[in-house]
Write a protein that holds these residues in place. Structure first.
Motif, mmCIF file in Angstrom:
data_model
loop_
_atom_site.group_PDB
_atom_site.id
_atom_site.type_symbol
_atom_site.label_atom_id
_atom_site.label_comp_id
_atom_site.label_asym_id
_atom_site.label_seq_id
_atom_site.Cartn_x
_atom_site.Cartn_y
_atom_site.Cartn_z
ATOM 1 N N GLU A 1 29.239 -31.357 -8.557
ATOM 2 C CA GLU A 1 29.243 -31.486 -6.972
ATOM 3 C C GLU A 1 27.754 -32.618 -6.712
ATOM 4 O OE1 GLU A 1 31.675 -33.158 -5.012
ATOM 5 O OE2 GLU A 1 32.827 -31.686 -5.893
ATOM 6 N N SER B 1 38.726 -35.489 -1.921
ATOM 7 C CA SER B 1 39.538 -33.978 -1.306
ATOM 8 C C SER B 1 40.220 -33.251 -3.436
ATOM 9 C CB SER B 1 41.142 -33.252 -0.910
ATOM 10 O OG SER B 1 41.903 -34.351 -0.934
ATOM 11 N N GLN C 1 35.544 -25.176 -9.876
ATOM 12 C CA GLN C 1 36.581 -24.541 -9.552
ATOM 13 C C GLN C 1 37.998 -23.870 -10.075
ATOM 14 O OE1 GLN C 1 37.498 -25.811 -5.778
ATOM 15 N NE2 GLN C 1 35.002 -24.291 -5.601
ATOM 16 N N THR D 1 41.608 -29.817 -6.602
ATOM 17 C CA THR D 1 41.799 -30.781 -5.466
ATOM 18 C C THR D 1 40.754 -29.460 -4.331
ATOM 19 O OG1 THR D 1 44.155 -31.212 -5.843
ATOM 20 C CG2 THR D 1 43.719 -31.384 -3.723
ATOM 21 N N ASN D 2 40.258 -29.982 -3.285
ATOM 22 C CA ASN D 2 39.760 -29.694 -2.716
ATOM 23 C C ASN D 2 39.184 -30.090 -1.120
ATOM 24 O OD1 ASN D 2 37.797 -27.951 -1.487
ATOM 25 N ND2 ASN D 2 36.970 -26.973 -3.342
ATOM 26 N N PRO D 3 39.918 -30.489 -0.431
ATOM 27 C CA PRO D 3 39.792 -30.270 0.988
ATOM 28 C C PRO D 3 38.035 -30.518 1.518
ATOM 29 C CG PRO D 3 40.942 -28.865 1.530
ATOM 30 C CD PRO D 3 41.103 -28.622 0.297
ATOM 31 N N TYR D 4 37.466 -29.456 1.084
ATOM 32 C CA TYR D 4 35.723 -28.934 1.868
ATOM 33 C C TYR D 4 35.518 -29.555 0.789
ATOM 34 C CZ TYR D 4 39.148 -25.834 4.352
ATOM 35 O OH TYR D 4 39.953 -25.270 5.518
ATOM 36 N N ALA D 5 35.943 -30.819 -0.646
ATOM 37 C CA ALA D 5 34.368 -30.660 -1.422
ATOM 38 C C ALA D 5 33.951 -32.247 -0.070
ATOM 39 C CB ALA D 5 34.964 -32.313 -1.884
ATOM 40 N N PRO D 6 32.018 -32.338 -0.851
ATOM 41 C CA PRO D 6 31.482 -33.057 0.682
ATOM 42 C C PRO D 6 32.027 -34.512 -0.027
ATOM 43 C CG PRO D 6 29.636 -32.331 -0.803
ATOM 44 C CD PRO D 6 31.347 -31.227 -1.565
ATOM 45 N N GLU D 7 32.114 -34.866 -0.642
ATOM 46 C CA GLU D 7 32.243 -36.246 -0.669
ATOM 47 C C GLU D 7 32.564 -36.569 -1.946
ATOM 48 O OE1 GLU D 7 28.325 -37.808 -2.160
ATOM 49 O OE2 GLU D 7 26.904 -36.459 -0.933
#
Length: 312
Positions: free
Chosen positions: A76, A112, A84, A103-109
């Motif tokens: 990441e 999601s 993950q 799928t992660n809505p909190y991924a910084p870049e």
């Protein structure tokens, strides 16, 4: 770490394996045993993970790996190498999955969702060759332990039941209460009015007693506790913790003990070999030093031996 299982997740797992009409335990008891068995299983394998992943993240690594069966390691940009849970997609010539979708809505870049190619963009870490975790093992034994726990609770309550006393009238009932109070307080002798022993009109006894004969013969709690330990030993044998049945320890020959030791190590050996094969790819791709090994304990003479289960 605590298992982050919700009420719905526990019911869903139980519903696949046991009909509602057959269910006799409560969800709290089941959740207790599921958590206890998960932590016991996690202890059987020792993982060497990057120092950058703190203890809380290492706990999540164990949880996702053991419950889901696999996870992905990838880079990441704003966080470095991360792991993950995700979804497998696509097949190659041998019907192996070729893509790992995170799928992660909190991924910084990067949004999601990430669609990663296994072996190129990410390394897939799996516990077993069939991509499954060990929740089926935990659920199987947690249900049995929850059922037996309820039976033990009932047995303990039943040991308190010794006598039923019936009084002919209110005065006799009050006299019985005072007698029992004094006995429970430890008085060595209780003195009552002689008039209470016979009814003035028909001379019939004012008290009647009903009880369970041979109460000691009905005591089965000790046997149930041994059964509980037997189930725990069976679970330990599944996950790689060598056990010796305490009810046979004195008569067990060397060949029997060795056979049980081999049986207990078989499944965990497959898990460790599968993990190290996956770790080899991840180490090469991301410069890590991931390792898996069967946890050992140091004996009093300094030798290393596989852990044993002890008691519950």
């Amino acid at each position: 770490m605590n298992l982050p299982f919700s009420y719905d997740q526990i019911n869903l797992a139980a519903g696949f394996n046991k009909p509602a009409t057959q269910k006799s335990y409560n969800n709290q008891t089941y959740a207790y045993w599921a958590r206890a068995l998960f932590q016991r299983a996690a202890y059987s394998i020792e993982l060497t993970l990057p120092d950058e992943w703190d203890d809380d993240l290492k706990g999540l690594f164990y949880y996702w790996l053991y419950s889901r069966g696999y996870l992905g390691i990838y880079n990441e940009p704003a966080m470095g190498t991360v792991f993950q849970p995700g979804t497998l997609s696509g097949y190659d010539f041998y019907y192996r999955p070729v893509r790992f979708i995170v799928t992660n809505p909190y991924a910084p870049e990067g949004g999601s969702s990430r669609d990663l190619v296994i072996g190129k963009d990410c390394a897939l870490i799996k516990l077993a060759p069939d991509y499954m975790g060990i929740w089926d093992i935990i659920d199987y034994y947690a249900r049995k332990l929850a059922d037996l726990s309820l039976s033990i609770d009932i047995s303990i309550i039943n040991t308190r039941f010794a006598k039923i006393l019936a009084a002919r009238n209110k005065a006799a009932a009050e006299a019985l209460k005072k007698i029992l109070d004094k006995i429970n307080q430890g008085e060595p002798a209780v003195i009552i009015d002689e008039k209470l022993l016979d009814d003035r009109t028909d001379k019939a006894p004012p008290f009647q007693e009903f009880g369970i004969d041979h109460l000691k013969e009905n005591y089965i709690t000790d046997e149930q506790l041994r059964d509980l330990q037997t189930i725990m030993n069976a679970f330990d044998n599944e996950i790689g913790i060598p056990t010796v049945p305490y009810q046979k320890a004195e008569r067990m020959v060397v060949s029997e003990a060795e056979s049980r030791k081999v049986a207990s190590i078989a499944r965990v050996t497959v898990w460790v070999e599968t993990l190290n094969s996956c770790f080899k790819t991840a180490n090469k791709m991301f410069g890590l030093n991931l390792k898996a090994a069967v946890r050992e304990r140091r004996t009093e003479n300094g030798n290393n031996e596989p852990v044993d289960s002890g008691s519950v």
